[in-house]
Design a protein around this motif. Structure first.
Motif, PDB file in Angstrom:
ATOM      1  N   ARG A  83       0.837  -1.216   0.000  1.00  0.00           N
ATOM      2  CA  ARG A  83       0.000   0.000   0.000  1.00  0.00           C
ATOM      3  C   ARG A  83       0.862   1.252   0.000  1.00  0.00           C
ATOM      4  N   LEU A  84       2.033   1.190   0.601  1.00  0.00           N
ATOM      5  CA  LEU A  84       2.928   2.345   0.652  1.00  0.00           C
ATOM      6  C   LEU A  84       3.791   2.452  -0.596  1.00  0.00           C
ATOM      7  N   GLY A  85       3.757   1.423  -1.438  1.00  0.00           N
ATOM      8  CA  GLY A  85       4.533   1.451  -2.673  1.00  0.00           C
ATOM      9  C   GLY A  85       6.004   1.153  -2.477  1.00  0.00           C
ATOM     10  N   ILE A  86       6.350   0.477  -1.425  1.00  0.00           N
ATOM     11  CA  ILE A  86       7.771   0.191  -1.169  1.00  0.00           C
ATOM     12  C   ILE A  86       8.073  -1.299  -1.252  1.00  0.00           C
ATOM     13  N   ALA A  87       7.060  -2.114  -1.515  1.00  0.00           N
ATOM     14  CA  ALA A  87       7.268  -3.556  -1.577  1.00  0.00           C
ATOM     15  C   ALA A  87       8.039  -3.929  -2.831  1.00  0.00           C
ATOM     16  N   LYS A  88       8.869  -4.969  -2.725  1.00  0.00           N
ATOM     17  CA  LYS A  88       9.611  -5.504  -3.864  1.00  0.00           C
ATOM     18  C   LYS A  88       8.900  -6.764  -4.329  1.00  0.00           C
ATOM     19  N   SER A  89       8.392  -6.705  -5.558  1.00  0.00           N
ATOM     20  CA  SER A  89       7.554  -7.794  -6.041  1.00  0.00           C
ATOM     21  C   SER A  89       8.292  -9.115  -6.142  1.00  0.00           C
ATOM     22  N   ASP A  90       9.595  -9.051  -6.344  1.00  0.00           N
ATOM     23  CA  ASP A  90      10.349 -10.291  -6.512  1.00  0.00           C
ATOM     24  C   ASP A  90      10.943 -10.792  -5.201  1.00  0.00           C
ATOM     25  N   ALA A  91      10.636 -10.117  -4.091  1.00  0.00           N
ATOM     26  CA  ALA A  91      11.157 -10.522  -2.786  1.00  0.00           C
ATOM     27  C   ALA A  91      10.055 -11.170  -1.957  1.00  0.00           C
ATOM     28  N   GLY A  92      10.443 -11.941  -0.967  1.00  0.00           N
ATOM     29  CA  GLY A  92       9.478 -12.608  -0.109  1.00  0.00           C
ATOM     30  C   GLY A  92       8.990 -11.708   1.021  1.00  0.00           C
ATOM     31  N   ALA A  93       8.090 -12.291   1.826  1.00  0.00           N
ATOM     32  CA  ALA A  93       7.480 -11.534   2.927  1.00  0.00           C
ATOM     33  C   ALA A  93       8.518 -11.099   3.949  1.00  0.00           C
ATOM     34  N   GLU A  94       9.525 -11.927   4.210  1.00  0.00           N
ATOM     35  CA  GLU A  94      10.539 -11.563   5.186  1.00  0.00           C
ATOM     36  C   GLU A  94      11.276 -10.296   4.770  1.00  0.00           C
ATOM     37  N   VAL A  95      11.656 -10.238   3.486  1.00  0.00           N
ATOM     38  CA  VAL A  95      12.387  -9.072   2.977  1.00  0.00           C
ATOM     39  C   VAL A  95      11.507  -7.835   3.016  1.00  0.00           C
ATOM     40  N   ASN A  96      10.273  -7.959   2.557  1.00  0.00           N
ATOM     41  CA  ASN A  96       9.381  -6.793   2.506  1.00  0.00           C
ATOM     42  C   ASN A  96       9.010  -6.293   3.901  1.00  0.00           C
ATOM     43  N   SER A  97       8.873  -7.193   4.844  1.00  0.00           N
ATOM     44  CA  SER A  97       8.580  -6.741   6.199  1.00  0.00           C
ATOM     45  C   SER A  97       9.774  -5.990   6.767  1.00  0.00           C
ATOM     46  N   GLU A 138      11.857  -4.242   4.905  1.00  0.00           N
ATOM     47  CA  GLU A 138      11.809  -2.951   4.213  1.00  0.00           C
ATOM     48  C   GLU A 138      10.791  -2.019   4.878  1.00  0.00           C
ATOM     49  N   LEU A 139       9.664  -2.570   5.255  1.00  0.00           N
ATOM     50  CA  LEU A 139       8.634  -1.745   5.907  1.00  0.00           C
ATOM     51  C   LEU A 139       9.159  -1.154   7.203  1.00  0.00           C
ATOM     52  N   ARG A 140       9.783  -1.963   8.033  1.00  0.00           N
ATOM     53  CA  ARG A 140      10.268  -1.462   9.318  1.00  0.00           C
ATOM     54  C   ARG A 140      11.369  -0.416   9.132  1.00  0.00           C
ATOM     55  N   GLN A 141      12.173  -0.597   8.118  1.00  0.00           N
ATOM     56  CA  GLN A 141      13.178   0.416   7.814  1.00  0.00           C
ATOM     57  C   GLN A 141      12.515   1.713   7.360  1.00  0.00           C
ATOM     58  N   TYR A 142      11.467   1.609   6.540  1.00  0.00           N
ATOM     59  CA  TYR A 142      10.754   2.775   6.034  1.00  0.00           C
ATOM     60  C   TYR A 142      10.103   3.557   7.179  1.00  0.00           C
ATOM     61  N   GLU A 153       8.053  -9.208  19.932  1.00  0.00           N
ATOM     62  CA  GLU A 153       9.089  -8.190  20.085  1.00  0.00           C
ATOM     63  C   GLU A 153       9.994  -8.123  18.861  1.00  0.00           C
ATOM     64  N   LEU A 154      10.270  -9.266  18.240  1.00  0.00           N
ATOM     65  CA  LEU A 154      11.163  -9.309  17.080  1.00  0.00           C
ATOM     66  C   LEU A 154      10.602  -8.544  15.894  1.00  0.00           C
ATOM     67  N   TRP A 155       9.274  -8.349  15.871  1.00  0.00           N
ATOM     68  CA  TRP A 155       8.623  -7.738  14.707  1.00  0.00           C
ATOM     69  C   TRP A 155       8.156  -6.307  14.960  1.00  0.00           C
ATOM     70  N   LEU A 156       8.493  -5.767  16.119  1.00  0.00           N
ATOM     71  CA  LEU A 156       8.039  -4.407  16.416  1.00  0.00           C
ATOM     72  C   LEU A 156       8.862  -3.393  15.624  1.00  0.00           C
ATOM     73  N   PRO A 157       8.208  -2.505  14.875  1.00  0.00           N
ATOM     74  CA  PRO A 157       8.949  -1.472  14.146  1.00  0.00           C
ATOM     75  C   PRO A 157       9.471  -0.405  15.089  1.00  0.00           C
ATOM     76  N   GLU A 158      10.500   0.284  14.662  1.00  0.00           N
ATOM     77  CA  GLU A 158      11.040   1.405  15.409  1.00  0.00           C
ATOM     78  C   GLU A 158      10.867   2.661  14.593  1.00  0.00           C
TER      79      GLU A 158
END
Length: 923
Positions: free
Chosen positions: A252-266, A268-272, A293-298
């Motif tokens: 939805r934010l337009g930052i997902a990589k279509s050729d990457a898996g969910a782990e990579v995109n998640s 990317e989201l937390r970095q964004y 805790e491992l999945w909490l964004p900062e």
């Protein structure tokens, strides 16, 4: 900046918090001090007092007018009158369009500023003009087509936005708002304050099932949507699905990589999110803190978590979301169940333990046509069945299913000790269970598997109960909601019930709260009796040998702590059971009878209490002998009863005999011996032997201070008796000093509603009235009267004593009509409750005659005085001070009629001109 710095209080309704934040920010930016608080008044709040407190601390109140602010039932005409009276310090600001009939008439004429429908720059101008008044521009006015200085620069990411100027967040997946959401305004304010306290905040709402954690998160998202650019809701119950949910947001934010898996995109989201402001991520039903805790964004945004699991320490700030406060429950029912009264709603909320999910389910059933009485009956007899069905759209499962699933998980996840403990707790009361009881009882608990000697057994059993939301685990208590208990009791294996009941008795026997006569032990006794008096508990423990002493001590605790009705109820239940099972002459049955008679007497039924007390005395003399301590206790009570009923001569004879026996059997300084000595001092004062009464009262007080301590209730009783005796002797200064000290101590030690505290308040009010402080005396007496009505009832002798005191004060104030009406009422009730010849009834008749004299109704006064005098001669004797006082009063009224000779014959002397003495006994 403002020319003059001011302090503003921003008044708003809870749902308008976003507006309040914006207004507060703009006022601070203009150089003012702002106190931001919520005024969401509930039934019983003193609006005028709250308004006055706010105005004392602020220069003005900025009130945010909205439909929420003027919701029906939040304000009264008197409250609005208070606001109008200070209209110069009230700044009304409308934040949404309001029809004329939505605004109270008293406020409709006030000039208010409209902020709704304006862009932010215009709204700021309107707000500041409302606060400061219109001002001429001090700099060139910008061309309207150009952006303002505020919008041309980079906006402050923490600055509240104008709510009405914002479109919905650019990224949003939250479901529709719940139109039935209500209450929780205090919790919502706490949550909002917590989330905006820093740039990056993780907050968890935790609590047992059915408290509405998800509903509160949903309401927060909608209420504060204007303050965020991104709001994303994630079902976090299955942790392994979080990467998928995060990837959806990344897309939805337009930052997902279509050729990457969910782990990579998640990732990317937390970095964004580290680089973005104004985002809110809601993780709903997150039950595994370590994995979450491992999945909490900062980053400078907010994470809101809902969970049953309370163990989020070191991961998130926490709010424990409990059940509704009662006022929220009442408001919920009254808004959703047509025609339900406040009393009906209160009873139903109590039955349901104020649990939001249960309230919602009940509202649905009642709206479908079931009567309230039938629903409450089924709630008792078919709890699990009734709570197994629900049409509440915003909860995923009915309460019964929620409980059953959680209990099944306990077993499936390998926690048999926790499953056993929750079933044991289901058969205790619905109040918190001290964990110390469980620890002490562990060697005797048959239902708990494992090693009884394991020092970690309780921790290992409690943690899963909190994690699955089946119970609330506090520092030293386990608390299971009453409906969870009811569901579990209905579904437990019947073969286990006898074993569970044995364990319940073992837990209660392990309580050991201490001496029921000592206020220091009362909190522990209060905790224990909350379980002992629960119907399904009391029915299983009444016949337990190991609990007999506990049960009679519980009745004693109720008596000592001023809860005579509770003492009577429990005492009657166990006395009936033990009389049938053990026989009426068994020592335990007689101990219960002794306390039951005392409780009934304290409840105001003097004659029924006397019958039980005297019957117990006869049985104890026959079974135990004259000098047994229990027999002496009954003899003491029998003498005390006679004193209360005005039979002073016989009461004295009996108490002197009891005192002599107790001194010989128990010793001079035994607390029971001192109790008899103290009561004998009371009787001597009632007989008019003030000198002897003073001597004995001083001796007992000195001994009790040495043996029991300054603050012990019995020491304070002795001090009160001495103060009253000193008053009778004319030493008003010493009497008042002692009374003031006793009142302060009783209020601190016993509480404001204890009968002894209320008696001290009446004594102090009497001194206030006599020293000319009539307004304060009246306020104090009226407060005591309200408490007596609530605690003891309308016709209790103590309540009647309060009414009598108020009637006397009204007479002193010259309010003769009101004094007459009140005096006639209390006399009629004392005749019915105490009898024609009781000294208190005679005192009331004397007071009424005094009022009649003040009204110049001399013939009526003389007639009544004569009747009182005849009865007083027979009941008290002609040498008693009260008889002599009535005689003086009669003589005064005769002189007022010109019957001077008759008056002189009564008194044996002439009365100096203008001399008038009226007996105004306040009993």
């Amino acid at each position: 900046m403002a020319d003059t710095k001011q302090r503003f209080f921003v008044s708003y309704a809870g749902p308008d918090r976003a507006w309040a934040e914006w207004v507060g920010w703009q006022l601070k930016r203009a150089g003012h001090e702002v106190e931001l608080d919520r005024w969401d008044w509930r039934t019983g709040d003193d609006f005028v007092e709250q308004m006055n407190n706010a105005l004392d601390a602020a220069d003005a109140v900025v009130a945010l007018f909205s439909s929420n602010y003027f919701a029906p039932g939040r304000w009264t005409r008197e409250e609005w009158s208070s606001i109008v009276a200070v209209r110069g310090r009230l700044v009304p600001v409308a934040i949404e369009p309001l029809a004329d009939d939505e605004i109270p008439t008293l406020l409709a004429g006030m000039l208010r500023s409209d902020l709704h429908g304006l862009d932010e720059a215009a709204a700021i101008v309107a707000l500041l003009e409302a606060v400061h008044g219109p001002t001429s521009p001090s700099s060139p006015v910008a061309f309207p087509g150009l952006p303002s200085a505020d919008t041309a620069t980079e906006p402050d990411p923490l600055r509240p936005r104008l709510p009405s100027s914002m479109s919905p967040p650019e990224v949003w997946n939250v479901r529709r708002r719940n139109p039935d959401f209500s209450g929780r305004e205090t919790e919502m304010a706490h949550l909002r304050n917590g989330l905006i306290s820093g740039q990056q905040v993780v907050w968890v709402l935790h609590g047992m099932g059915g408290t509405g954690k998800s509903q509160m998160a949903l309401e927060y998202a909608h209420r504060f949507a204007s303050q965020y650019d991104i709001v994303w809701w994630v079902d976090a119950e299955q942790v392994d699905q979080l990467p998928v949910r995060y990837t959806e947001l990344a897309e939805r934010l337009g930052i997902a990589k279509s050729d990457a898996g969910a782990e990579v995109n998640s990732h990317e989201l937390r970095q964004y999110l580290r680089t973005r402001h104004r985002w809110l991520l809601i993780l709903d039903n997150a039950e595994q803190p370590d994995q979450i805790e491992l999945w909490l964004p900062e980053g400078p945004g907010h994470v809101l978590i809902t969970s049953r699991n309370p163990d989020w320490h070191g991961i998130a700030h926490q709010s424990d979301l409990g059940v509704f406060v009662r006022t929220d429950s009442l408001a919920y029912f009254q808004a959703r169940v047509s025609g339900i009264t406040t009393e009906q709603a209160d009873l139903l909320a109590q039955d349901l333990g104020d649990l939001p999910l249960a309230l919602a389910q009940a509202g649905g059933v009642l709206r479908s046509g079931m009567s309230l009485d039938r629903y409450r009956e089924l709630l008792t007899t078919n709890t699990a069945r009734l709570l197994a069905e629900s049409d509440v759209r915003d909860y995923p499962a009915p309460l019964a299913a929620t409980v059953n699933i959680a209990v099944a998980r306990l077993t499936d996840d390998g926690h048999p000790d926790a499953a056993a403990l929750i079933h044991l707790g289901a058969f205790l009361g619905p109040e918190p269970i001290p964990t110390a009881w469980l620890e002490r009882a562990r060697p005797r608990l048959a239902i708990i598997p494992g090693d009884p000697g394991d020092p970690m057994w309780l921790r290992n059993a409690l943690q899963p109960l909190g994690r699955y939301g089946l119970a609330r685990i506090d520092f030293d208590t386990l608390h299971i909601h009453r409906l969870t208990q009811a569901i579990l009791r209905m579904q437990v294996n019947p073969d286990l019930v006898p074993t569970i009941c044995d364990d319940v008795a073992a837990v209660l026997a392990a309580a050991s709260p201490g001496d029921p006569r000592s206020p220091a032990s009362w909190p522990a006794w209060s905790s224990l009796t909350a379980h002992l008096t629960t119907p399904y508990v009391s029915s299983t423990i009444t016949y337990r040998i190991e609990l007999r002493s506990t049960l009679t001590s519980a009745v004693h605790f109720f008596i000592r702590s001023g809860q005579s009705r509770a003492a009577q109820d429990l005492g009657a239940e166990i006395h009936g059971a033990w009389s049938a099972d053990l026989g009426p002459d068994h020592p335990d049955t007689l101990t219960c009878a002794q306390y039951l008679g005392h409780a009934i007497f304290d409840s105001g039924d003097y004659f029924k209490g006397r019958l039980i007390i005297e019957d117990t005395l006869d049985r104890r003399r026959r079974v135990l002998g004259e000098d047994h301590p229990d027999t002496l206790h009954s003899a003491h009570d029998a003498s005390t009863v006679r004193g209360y009923l005005g039979e002073y001569v016989e009461a004295r004879r009996m108490m002197e005999d009891v005192l002599a026996r107790r001194r010989r059997v128990l010793g001079e300084n035994d607390p029971d011996t001192l109790t008899s000595a103290n009561n004998l001092a009371f009787i001597l004062r009632d007989l008019g032997e003030y000198g002897a009464a003073r001597q004995m009262a001083e001796d007992v007080l000195a001994r009790r201070r040495r043996v029991l301590g300054e603050d012990h209730p019995e020491t304070l009783t002795s001090a009160t008796g001495l103060a009253n005796t000193l008053r009778s002797l004319g030493d008003f200064t010493a009497s008042r000093s002692i009374s003031q000290d006793v009142f302060a101590r009783r209020r601190r030690v016993l509480g404001a509603d204890h009968p002894d505290t209320l008696a001290s308040a009446i004594n102090l009010a009497r001194y206030l009235g006599e020293s000319g402080q009539h307004a304060e005396a009246r306020r104090m007496i009226e407060d005591v009267l309200d408490r007596h009505h609530r605690v003891l009832g309308r016709d209790h002798p103590h309540t009647l004593a309060s009414i009598s005191s108020l009637a006397v004060l009204l007479l002193e104030l010259g309010e003769y009509g009101a004094a007459r009406q009140m005096a006639e009422d209390v006399l009629a009730r004392r005749r019915r409750v105490l009898g024609e010849d009781h000294p208190s009834t005679l005192a009331s008749a004397n007071n009424l005659a005094t009022v009649l004299h003040a009204l110049r109704l001399y013939p009526e006064a003389v007639e009544l005085y004569k009747k009182v005098r005849l009865r007083a001669a027979r009941v008290l004797g002609t040498q008693h001070p009260e008889f002599q006082q009535v005689t003086e009063n009669l003589a005064t009224s005769l002189r007022a009629m010109g019957r001077t000779h008759e008056a002189q014959q009564l008194t044996g002397r002439k009365m100096s001109k203008g001399r008038r003495r009226f007996g105004r006994k306040r009993r």
